[in-house]
Design a protein around this motif. Structure first.
Motif, PDB file in Angstrom:
ATOM      1  N   LEU A  10       0.802  -1.216   0.000  1.00 27.63           N
ATOM      2  CA  LEU A  10       0.000   0.000   0.000  1.00 27.63           C
ATOM      3  C   LEU A  10       0.836   1.267   0.000  1.00 27.63           C
ATOM      4  N   ILE A  11       2.026   1.214   0.584  1.00 29.70           N
ATOM      5  CA  ILE A  11       2.812   2.445   0.704  1.00 29.70           C
ATOM      6  C   ILE A  11       4.179   2.333   0.030  1.00 29.70           C
ATOM      7  N   SER A  12       4.255   1.524  -1.004  1.00 26.91           N
ATOM      8  CA  SER A  12       5.549   1.251  -1.616  1.00 26.91           C
ATOM      9  C   SER A  12       6.251   2.485  -2.179  1.00 26.91           C
ATOM     10  N   ASP A  13       5.517   3.478  -2.661  1.00 24.73           N
ATOM     11  CA  ASP A  13       6.156   4.663  -3.234  1.00 24.73           C
ATOM     12  C   ASP A  13       6.642   5.648  -2.178  1.00 24.73           C
ATOM     13  N   PHE A  14       6.026   5.667  -1.032  1.00 29.63           N
ATOM     14  CA  PHE A  14       6.329   6.685  -0.036  1.00 29.63           C
ATOM     15  C   PHE A  14       7.794   6.651   0.411  1.00 29.63           C
ATOM     16  N   GLY A  15       8.280   5.491   0.794  1.00 28.49           N
ATOM     17  CA  GLY A  15       9.659   5.373   1.270  1.00 28.49           C
ATOM     18  C   GLY A  15      10.671   5.790   0.225  1.00 28.49           C
ATOM     19  N   LEU A  50       8.047   0.558   6.511  1.00 25.39           N
ATOM     20  CA  LEU A  50       7.654  -0.260   7.655  1.00 25.39           C
ATOM     21  C   LEU A  50       6.656   0.473   8.556  1.00 25.39           C
ATOM     22  N   ARG A  51       6.485   1.760   8.317  1.00 26.97           N
ATOM     23  CA  ARG A  51       5.532   2.579   9.061  1.00 26.97           C
ATOM     24  C   ARG A  51       4.792   3.476   8.079  1.00 26.97           C
ATOM     25  N   ARG A  52       3.572   3.846   8.465  1.00 27.60           N
ATOM     26  CA  ARG A  52       2.785   4.793   7.670  1.00 27.60           C
ATOM     27  C   ARG A  52       2.688   6.072   8.502  1.00 27.60           C
ATOM     28  N   PRO A  53       3.118   7.204   7.955  1.00 27.03           N
ATOM     29  CA  PRO A  53       3.111   8.454   8.721  1.00 27.03           C
ATOM     30  C   PRO A  53       1.704   9.018   8.903  1.00 27.03           C
TER      31      PRO A  53
END
Length: 99
Positions: A10-15, A50-53
């Motif tokens: 779900l958050i692969s682009d964020f990091g 590993l975390r969602r802000p």
């Protein structure tokens, strides 16, 4: 039964976005952490997806990284794009920083 989607998916682009922009600006994880008000290992977790802000952290990160908060928000919460009208300006990749 619904298929479970791993959080990492779900958050692969964020990091990746966070890491690349931080490097463009010549900042360390510690630099970003101090400006945002979190610990350096939290920035590491974000970069590794590993975390969602929280929205509050996203706003602080956007200020630190000199990007539109919507750009980071959509990367962290991609499903928002499907349910809310999004300003196209928020989705544009920021310009490279001149050194």
């Amino acid at each position: 039964m619904k298929e479970k989607i791993p959080k990492k998916k779900l958050i692969s682009d964020f990091g990746k976005i966070l890491f690349e922009r931080r490097k463009e600006l010549g900042l360390t994880q510690k630099d970003v952490a101090e400006k945002v008000g979190v610990k350096a290992n939290y920035i590491s977790y974000l970069e590794k997806n590993l975390r969602r802000p929280s929205p509050k952290i996203i706003k602080s990160l956007a200020e630190c990284l000199k990007v539109h908060p919507g750009y980071l928000y959509i990367a962290a919460y991609p499903f928002v794009r499907e349910i809310l009208p999004i300003n196209e300006k928020a989705l544009k990749k920021p310009k490279a920083v001149k050194k």
